[in-house]
Write a protein that holds these residues in place. Structure first.
Motif, PDB file in Angstrom:
ATOM      1  N   SER A 114      -4.478  -6.398  -5.103  1.00 48.21           N
ATOM      2  CA  SER A 114      -5.570  -6.054  -5.425  1.00 48.21           C
ATOM      3  C   SER A 114      -5.252  -4.233  -5.420  1.00 48.21           C
ATOM      4  O   SER A 114      -6.135  -3.192  -5.854  1.00 48.21           O
ATOM      5  CB  SER A 114      -6.755  -5.750  -4.614  1.00 48.21           C
ATOM      6  N   LEU A 115      -4.741  -4.377  -4.084  1.00 47.49           N
ATOM      7  CA  LEU A 115      -4.870  -2.433  -4.317  1.00 47.49           C
ATOM      8  C   LEU A 115      -3.506  -1.920  -5.332  1.00 47.49           C
ATOM      9  O   LEU A 115      -3.793  -0.678  -5.303  1.00 47.49           O
ATOM     10  CB  LEU A 115      -3.944  -1.901  -2.651  1.00 47.49           C
ATOM     11  N   LEU A 116      -3.077  -2.964  -5.532  1.00 48.87           N
ATOM     12  CA  LEU A 116      -2.131  -2.577  -6.408  1.00 48.87           C
ATOM     13  C   LEU A 116      -2.628  -1.890  -7.450  1.00 48.87           C
ATOM     14  O   LEU A 116      -2.429  -1.178  -8.805  1.00 48.87           O
ATOM     15  CB  LEU A 116      -0.833  -3.125  -6.961  1.00 48.87           C
ATOM     16  N   ALA A 117      -3.889  -3.223  -7.917  1.00 52.77           N
ATOM     17  CA  ALA A 117      -4.230  -2.467  -9.296  1.00 52.77           C
ATOM     18  C   ALA A 117      -5.090  -1.490  -9.053  1.00 52.77           C
ATOM     19  O   ALA A 117      -5.424  -0.439 -10.377  1.00 52.77           O
ATOM     20  CB  ALA A 117      -5.661  -3.896  -9.422  1.00 52.77           C
ATOM     21  N   GLY A 118      -5.739  -1.133  -8.093  1.00 51.14           N
ATOM     22  CA  GLY A 118      -7.055   0.006  -7.806  1.00 51.14           C
ATOM     23  C   GLY A 118      -5.605   1.383  -7.851  1.00 51.14           C
ATOM     24  O   GLY A 118      -6.021   2.443  -8.404  1.00 51.14           O
ATOM     25  N   ARG A 119      -4.730   1.689  -7.549  1.00 45.14           N
ATOM     26  CA  ARG A 119      -3.971   2.483  -7.552  1.00 45.14           C
ATOM     27  C   ARG A 119      -3.407   2.605  -9.198  1.00 45.14           C
ATOM     28  O   ARG A 119      -3.099   3.244  -9.566  1.00 45.14           O
ATOM     29  CB  ARG A 119      -2.488   1.968  -6.711  1.00 45.14           C
ATOM     30  N   ALA A 120      -3.354   1.052  -9.829  1.00 46.00           N
ATOM     31  CA  ALA A 120      -3.521   1.350 -11.134  1.00 46.00           C
ATOM     32  C   ALA A 120      -4.017   2.090 -11.847  1.00 46.00           C
ATOM     33  O   ALA A 120      -3.965   3.467 -13.745  1.00 46.00           O
ATOM     34  CB  ALA A 120      -2.880   0.094 -12.107  1.00 46.00           C
ATOM     35  N   ALA A 121      -5.481   1.834 -11.567  1.00 44.71           N
ATOM     36  CA  ALA A 121      -6.665   2.576 -12.445  1.00 44.71           C
ATOM     37  C   ALA A 121      -6.883   3.249 -11.642  1.00 44.71           C
ATOM     38  O   ALA A 121      -8.079   4.084 -12.200  1.00 44.71           O
ATOM     39  CB  ALA A 121      -7.759   1.232 -12.434  1.00 44.71           C
ATOM     40  N   ARG A 122      -6.871   3.825 -10.442  1.00 46.14           N
ATOM     41  CA  ARG A 122      -6.603   5.396  -9.667  1.00 46.14           C
ATOM     42  C   ARG A 122      -7.884   5.150  -9.015  1.00 46.14           C
ATOM     43  O   ARG A 122      -8.718   5.679  -9.303  1.00 46.14           O
ATOM     44  CB  ARG A 122      -6.278   6.507 -11.100  1.00 46.14           C
ATOM     45  N   LEU A 123      -8.131   4.396  -8.981  1.00 49.49           N
ATOM     46  CA  LEU A 123      -9.774   3.889  -7.995  1.00 49.49           C
ATOM     47  C   LEU A 123      -9.510   4.074  -6.696  1.00 49.49           C
ATOM     48  O   LEU A 123      -8.542   2.871  -6.170  1.00 49.49           O
ATOM     49  CB  LEU A 123     -10.251   2.665  -8.122  1.00 49.49           C
ATOM     50  N   PRO A 124      -9.385   4.590  -5.653  1.00 56.37           N
ATOM     51  CA  PRO A 124      -9.301   4.769  -4.481  1.00 56.37           C
ATOM     52  C   PRO A 124     -10.226   3.676  -3.699  1.00 56.37           C
ATOM     53  O   PRO A 124     -10.779   2.895  -4.177  1.00 56.37           O
ATOM     54  CB  PRO A 124     -10.015   6.381  -4.010  1.00 56.37           C
ATOM     55  N   LEU A 125      -9.183   2.753  -2.479  1.00 58.91           N
ATOM     56  CA  LEU A 125     -10.133   1.746  -2.140  1.00 58.91           C
ATOM     57  C   LEU A 125     -10.184   1.276  -0.938  1.00 58.91           C
ATOM     58  O   LEU A 125      -8.505   2.150  -0.408  1.00 58.91           O
ATOM     59  CB  LEU A 125      -8.843   0.270  -2.617  1.00 58.91           C
ATOM     60  N   PHE A 126     -10.302   1.166  -0.298  1.00 61.58           N
ATOM     61  CA  PHE A 126     -11.130   1.213   1.295  1.00 61.58           C
ATOM     62  C   PHE A 126     -10.819  -0.412   1.532  1.00 61.58           C
ATOM     63  O   PHE A 126     -11.008  -1.411   0.516  1.00 61.58           O
ATOM     64  CB  PHE A 126     -12.326   2.072   1.522  1.00 61.58           C
ATOM     65  N   VAL A 127     -10.659  -1.249   2.544  1.00 61.74           N
ATOM     66  CA  VAL A 127     -10.289  -2.050   3.504  1.00 61.74           C
ATOM     67  C   VAL A 127     -11.176  -2.225   3.840  1.00 61.74           C
ATOM     68  O   VAL A 127     -11.359  -1.887   5.361  1.00 61.74           O
ATOM     69  CB  VAL A 127      -9.042  -2.752   3.240  1.00 61.74           C
ATOM     70  N   ARG A 128     -12.663  -3.566   3.386  1.00 63.79           N
ATOM     71  CA  ARG A 128     -13.635  -3.393   4.783  1.00 63.79           C
ATOM     72  C   ARG A 128     -12.300  -5.088   5.609  1.00 63.79           C
ATOM     73  O   ARG A 128     -12.582  -5.736   5.156  1.00 63.79           O
ATOM     74  CB  ARG A 128     -14.722  -4.203   4.951  1.00 63.79           C
ATOM     75  N   VAL A 129     -11.943  -4.827   6.978  1.00 64.46           N
ATOM     76  CA  VAL A 129     -10.898  -5.671   8.038  1.00 64.46           C
ATOM     77  C   VAL A 129     -11.745  -6.471   8.440  1.00 64.46           C
ATOM     78  O   VAL A 129     -13.369  -6.539   8.436  1.00 64.46           O
ATOM     79  CB  VAL A 129     -10.046  -4.144   8.392  1.00 64.46           C
ATOM     80  N   GLN A 130     -11.234  -8.135   8.517  1.00 64.39           N
ATOM     81  CA  GLN A 130     -11.433  -8.858   9.358  1.00 64.39           C
ATOM     82  C   GLN A 130     -12.310  -8.943  10.905  1.00 64.39           C
ATOM     83  O   GLN A 130     -12.718  -9.467  11.543  1.00 64.39           O
ATOM     84  CB  GLN A 130     -10.851 -10.128   8.954  1.00 64.39           C
ATOM     85  N   ASP A 131     -10.990  -7.658  11.315  1.00 67.83           N
ATOM     86  CA  ASP A 131     -11.973  -7.467  12.702  1.00 67.83           C
ATOM     87  C   ASP A 131     -10.919  -6.219  13.549  1.00 67.83           C
ATOM     88  O   ASP A 131     -10.646  -5.429  12.301  1.00 67.83           O
ATOM     89  CB  ASP A 131     -10.780  -8.197  13.715  1.00 67.83           C
ATOM     90  N   ARG A 132     -11.169  -5.864  14.732  1.00 69.94           N
ATOM     91  CA  ARG A 132     -10.208  -4.107  14.242  1.00 69.94           C
ATOM     92  C   ARG A 132      -9.178  -4.330  15.671  1.00 69.94           C
ATOM     93  O   ARG A 132      -9.201  -3.611  15.985  1.00 69.94           O
ATOM     94  CB  ARG A 132     -11.734  -3.199  15.513  1.00 69.94           C
ATOM     95  N   SER A 133      -8.168  -5.092  15.545  1.00 69.98           N
ATOM     96  CA  SER A 133      -6.897  -5.522  16.067  1.00 69.98           C
ATOM     97  C   SER A 133      -5.848  -4.473  15.522  1.00 69.98           C
ATOM     98  O   SER A 133      -5.968  -4.145  14.281  1.00 69.98           O
ATOM     99  CB  SER A 133      -7.128  -6.633  16.255  1.00 69.98           C
ATOM    100  N   ALA A 134      -4.927  -4.448  16.241  1.00 69.81           N
ATOM    101  CA  ALA A 134      -3.619  -3.413  16.058  1.00 69.81           C
ATOM    102  C   ALA A 134      -3.411  -3.900  14.651  1.00 69.81           C
ATOM    103  O   ALA A 134      -3.103  -3.005  13.149  1.00 69.81           O
ATOM    104  CB  ALA A 134      -3.081  -3.519  16.790  1.00 69.81           C
TER     105      ALA A 134
END
Length: 251
Positions: free
Chosen positions: A53-73
């Motif tokens: 999905s992040l690769l697709a975002g780069r190809a489509a020039r759409l900045p992508l954030f990820v809501r992570v499952q937790d705040r671990s390192a």
């Protein structure tokens, strides 16, 4: 892919992506959104699905954030190495939580592990100095979604490196013992967080279910909106074109 939060007086809108389809990201990339958020907290994303999905975002020039499952390192390192523009971090309940999250997301004065091989470092094409500078520009957005977080909101918003705070009204309602995110007490707490973040000079983000709700909070100074999701957009479009059903058919 780089992204800059909107300055005061401006605003951005994106949507959640909850289906693990890179084609959905491609479609959204042509829709004029400012960004989208892959929801790895509540949707069935594994690392391979996030990567596509992040690769697709780069190809489509759409900045992508990820809501992570937790705040671990480990969770934060993983999505940042994959090239996310930033992270939306759930359940940041205190100033100390926020400081730990920022440390996990930063090379300089932090504890993010370095490798030259991931997408974030250009697969080795970027020098170490350039890769570190690029990585330390990743945007970190802390979710305020508990009574404790509301009480510490001013200090969370003031932590260096916090790009924005994001108010999660559903979990906030549950933390308050309320089963309605539109309850007056939840809305009062929401407006308190907005004021606290603004006093710290930190942008505020929110999830909204409609354009009317977005405009309500934009008038209060909120300027980073997640509106709906790919699922809700699909459902609404399908419902709009469906044939009317009789009560018997609906049953």
């Amino acid at each position: 892919m780089s992204y800059t939060l909107p300055p005061p007086g401006d605003w951005h809108v994106g949507t959640f992506v909850k289906t693990t389809s890179p084609q959905v990201v491609e479609v959204l990339g042509g829709a004029g959104l400012d960004f989208a958020v892959l929801d790895a907290e509540h949707a069935p994303y594994d690392r391979a699905a996030l990567d596509l999905s992040l690769l697709a975002g780069r190809a489509a020039r759409l900045p992508l954030f990820v809501r992570v499952q937790d705040r671990s390192a480990a969770s934060l390192l993983s999505v940042l190495d994959l090239g996310a523009a930033g992270v939306l971090v759930p359940h940041v309940d205190s100033e100390q939580d926020a400081r730990e999250v920022i440390a996990h997301c930063r090379y300089v004065d932090g504890d993010r592990g370095y490798s030259s091989s991931p997408r974030a470092a250009g697969y080795g094409a970027l020098g170490m100095k350039q890769a570190i500078a690029h990585g330390d520009r990743s945007i970190v957005i802390c979710q305020i979604e508990s009574v404790a977080a509301v009480q510490d909101a001013a200090r969370i918003a003031a932590v260096p490196g916090v790009g924005a705070v994001f108010i999660g009204r559903a979990d906030l309602a549950l933390s308050m013992g309320i089963h309605d995110a539109q309850d007056a007490r939840v809305l009062e707490a929401t407006e308190g967080v907005i004021r606290a973040a603004q006093a710290a000079g930190t942008p505020v983000g929110m999830f909204v279910g409609s354009s009317a709700e977005r405009e309500k909070y934009r008038a209060l100074g909120v300027r980073w909106f997640i509106q709906g999701s790919d699922q809700s957009l699909l459902r609404q479009a399908a419902q709009a074109m469906a044939r009317p059903r009789t009560p018997e058919q609906a049953a």
